[in-house]
Design a protein around this motif. Structure first.
Motif, mmCIF file in Angstrom:
data_model
loop_
_atom_site.group_PDB
_atom_site.id
_atom_site.type_symbol
_atom_site.label_atom_id
_atom_site.label_comp_id
_atom_site.label_asym_id
_atom_site.label_seq_id
_atom_site.Cartn_x
_atom_site.Cartn_y
_atom_site.Cartn_z
ATOM 1 N N GLU A 96 0.821 -1.205 0.000
ATOM 2 C CA GLU A 96 0.000 0.000 0.000
ATOM 3 C C GLU A 96 0.854 1.255 0.000
ATOM 4 N N ASP A 97 1.949 1.228 0.768
ATOM 5 C CA ASP A 97 2.804 2.406 0.858
ATOM 6 C C ASP A 97 3.564 2.636 -0.444
ATOM 7 N N LEU A 277 -12.597 -3.384 10.449
ATOM 8 C CA LEU A 277 -13.743 -3.299 9.547
ATOM 9 C C LEU A 277 -14.768 -2.259 9.988
ATOM 10 N N THR A 278 -14.762 -1.903 11.268
ATOM 11 C CA THR A 278 -15.747 -0.946 11.763
ATOM 12 C C THR A 278 -15.195 0.471 11.920
ATOM 13 N N SER A 279 -13.881 0.596 12.148
ATOM 14 C CA SER A 279 -13.306 1.917 12.427
ATOM 15 C C SER A 279 -12.502 2.486 11.272
ATOM 16 N N ASN A 280 -12.015 1.652 10.391
ATOM 17 C CA ASN A 280 -11.128 2.122 9.315
ATOM 18 C C ASN A 280 -11.748 1.899 7.937
ATOM 19 N N GLN A 281 -12.964 2.369 7.776
ATOM 20 C CA GLN A 281 -13.679 2.189 6.510
ATOM 21 C C GLN A 281 -13.301 3.302 5.522
ATOM 22 N N TYR A 282 -12.089 3.222 5.023
ATOM 23 C CA TYR A 282 -11.586 4.262 4.128
ATOM 24 C C TYR A 282 -12.355 4.296 2.820
ATOM 25 N N TRP A 283 -12.967 3.159 2.458
ATOM 26 C CA TRP A 283 -13.683 3.079 1.196
ATOM 27 C C TRP A 283 -14.943 3.949 1.176
ATOM 28 N N LYS A 296 -6.891 4.485 5.337
ATOM 29 C CA LYS A 296 -6.322 3.418 4.513
ATOM 30 C C LYS A 296 -4.982 2.963 5.067
ATOM 31 N N TYR A 297 -4.172 3.925 5.469
ATOM 32 C CA TYR A 297 -2.879 3.602 6.079
ATOM 33 C C TYR A 297 -3.069 2.762 7.340
ATOM 34 N N GLN A 301 -2.008 -1.208 8.124
ATOM 35 C CA GLN A 301 -1.095 -1.492 9.236
ATOM 36 C C GLN A 301 -1.668 -2.558 10.155
ATOM 37 N N ILE A 302 -2.967 -2.481 10.441
ATOM 38 C CA ILE A 302 -3.602 -3.497 11.282
ATOM 39 C C ILE A 302 -3.593 -4.846 10.578
ATOM 40 N N LEU A 303 -3.784 -4.852 9.261
ATOM 41 C CA LEU A 303 -3.701 -6.111 8.511
ATOM 42 C C LEU A 303 -2.332 -6.752 8.689
ATOM 43 N N SER A 304 -1.283 -5.940 8.733
ATOM 44 C CA SER A 304 0.057 -6.474 8.920
ATOM 45 C C SER A 304 0.209 -7.141 10.282
ATOM 46 N N ILE A 305 -0.363 -6.541 11.332
ATOM 47 C CA ILE A 305 -0.296 -7.132 12.662
ATOM 48 C C ILE A 305 -1.111 -8.414 12.710
ATOM 49 N N ILE A 306 -2.267 -8.420 12.056
ATOM 50 C CA ILE A 306 -3.087 -9.631 11.986
ATOM 51 C C ILE A 306 -2.297 -10.749 11.309
ATOM 52 N N GLY A 307 -1.535 -10.403 10.284
ATOM 53 C CA GLY A 307 -0.711 -11.406 9.604
ATOM 54 C C GLY A 307 0.302 -12.034 10.534
ATOM 55 N N GLY A 308 0.970 -11.231 11.342
ATOM 56 C CA GLY A 308 1.931 -11.773 12.298
ATOM 57 C C GLY A 308 1.266 -12.669 13.325
ATOM 58 N N LEU A 309 0.084 -12.280 13.785
ATOM 59 C CA LEU A 309 -0.649 -13.095 14.753
ATOM 60 C C LEU A 309 -1.100 -14.426 14.131
#
Length: 329
Positions: A96-97, A277-283, A296-297, A301-309
Motif C-alpha cells: 500500500e505504501d 472493519l468498523t473503524s477504518n472504513q476508508y472506502w 487506509k494507512y 497497518q492493522i492487517l500487517s499485525i493480523i498477519g503476524g498473529l
C-alpha cells in the motif's frame, strides 16, 4: 498521527492490639486464633476454599482447551494456507505504501525536498529505491524465498523513512512500526527454522535448537502486541469497549508469555479484524479527502499485525514459551 510514506498527514492531529499485646483473641471475635470457636476460620473451610479455587482454574483450563479444539476443527481447512496468508498480510502495508508513493509522486518529492530540505536528486533516488525495496522485499516474504534479504530490505525502508520524514520520535508512528517489525521478526524466525531443516540429514530429527530463531519469535510476539496497547490507551472507555479491551489485554499477556498462545492470538485476530472493519472504513470516503489516506494507512497497518498473529496461530509461540515448556515437563 504522521504516516510513513506520505506527507499528507504530517501536521494532522490525531485523534490501544494495643501496647504490643500479641495475645490471641478470645470469645467470639473473628481473630485468627478462633479456629476452634468460629467455623469461618476452621482448617476444613480453608482447604475447601483452596479446592474451590483449584476447581475453578481447572474448569477454566478445560473450557479453554475445548474452545481451542473447536477453533482447530473449524480452521482445519484453511490451516495449510495460514503461513502464506499471514506473510501476505504482514507485507500488505508495504504494498500500500509503495503504491501511495508512486501515485503521489510529486507530493512526496515536494514534501521531502521543500519541507525537509533534502536535495532533489537525493529525494528522487530515495523514493525510487523505497518503492523497489518494498515490492521486492514483500514478494520475497510472500514466496518464502531469500527471506533474510527480503526482511532486511523492508526493515531498511521502515528506518530510512522515519529519518527522511522526520518521524523517528513520533510516538504513534514509532509504536505502529515496532508492531510491523514484530511481524517481520516472526518471518525471520521462520527463515532460520527453514534453513536449519535444509541443512539437516533426511530422516533424522532436528537437533536441539541452538540458533536465534526462538529469540526472534519472543521479540516478535512482544512487539506485535504494542499496537493493541496503543489503541487501548487512546480508546474512549465505555462498557463495551472496556470489556473488549480487558479481553484483548489478557490475550496480549498470554501471547507474550506463550501460554495458550494460539488461542490468545486467534482472539486478538478477531478483535483487531472487527476494529479494522468498523473503524477504518476508508472506502466510504473520496480519495481526495485526507481522511481517506489516513484510514487506509491504518487499515493496512492493522492487517500487517493480523498477519503476524496468524503465524502464531499456525505455529505457536516457539521455544521460549510456557506452552513449549509444558510439552517438556
Amino acid at each position: 498521527m504522521s504516516i510513513r510514506g506520505t506527507s499528507r498527514f504530517h501536521s494532522m492531529p490525531i485523534s490501544l492490639g494495643k501496647n504490643n499485646d500479641y495475645s490471641l483473641p478470645l470469645g467470639n471475635s473473628d481473630g485468627p486464633g478462633d479456629y476452634g470457636r468460629n467455623p469461618k476460620y476452621s482448617p476444613s473451610n480453608y482447604f475447601d476454599s483452596t479446592a474451590s479455587d483449584e476447581g475453578f482454574l481447572n474448569k477454566l483450563q478445560h473450557y479453554s482447551e475445548k474452545v481451542d479444539t473447536f477453533l482447530g476443527t473449524v480452521g482445519a481447512p484453511i490451516q495449510p494456507y495460514l503461513p502464506v496468508l499471514g506473510r501476505s498480510l504482514i507485507v500488505a502495508t508495504f504494498f500500500e505504501d509503495g503504491f501511495r508513493i508512486f501515485s503521489q509522486w510529486e507530493d512526496q518529492v515536494s514534501y521531502i525536498w521543500s519541507f525537509r530540505g533534502f536535495p532533489r536528486f537525493i529525494t528522487v533516488l530515495f523514493l525510487a529505491l523505497n518503492i523497489v525495496l518494498m515490492y521486492v522485499g514483500s514478494i520475497s516474504v510472500i514466496t518464502h524465498k531469500k527471506l533474510i534479504a527480503g526482511v532486511g530490505s523492508l526493515l531498511f525502508v521502515v528506518v530510512s523513512q522515519a529519518l527522511m520524514y522526520g518521524l523517528f520520535f513520533n510516538f504513534s508512528f514509532f509504536v505502529r512500526n515496532l508492531s510491523v517489525i514484530g511481524g517481520l521478526l516472526m518471518v525471520v524466525s521462520d527463515a532460520f527454522v527453514h534453513d536449519r531443516r535444509l541443512l539437516s540429514l533426511p530422516g533424522l530429527p532436528l537437533m536441539e535448537d541452538k540458533d536465534s530463531s526462538k529469540y526472534f519469535q519472543l521479540a516478535g510476539r512482544v512487539l506485535m502486541i504494542l499496537l493493541f496497547l496503543a489503541y487501548a490507551m487512546n480508546e474512549r472507555f465505555t462498557f463495551g469497549t472496556s470489556f473488549g479491551i480487558t479481553i484483548g489485554l489478557i490475550s496480549c499477556i498470554l501471547v507474550v508469555i506463550g501460554y495458550k498462545a494460539r488461542l490468545s492470538a486467534a482472539v486478538l485476530v478477531i478483535i483487531l479484524l472487527y476494529r479494522n472493519l468498523t473503524s477504518n472504513q476508508y472506502w466510504n470516503f473520496d480519495s481526495s479527502n485526507p481522511i481517506y489516506d489516513f484510514l487506509k494507512y491504518e487499515h493496512f497497518q492493522i492487517l500487517s499485525i493480523i498477519g503476524g498473529l496468524l503465524l502464531v496461530v499456525n505455529s505457536g509461540a516457539g521455544a521460549l514459551s510456557i506452552d513449549e515448556k509444558k510439552k517438556i515437563y
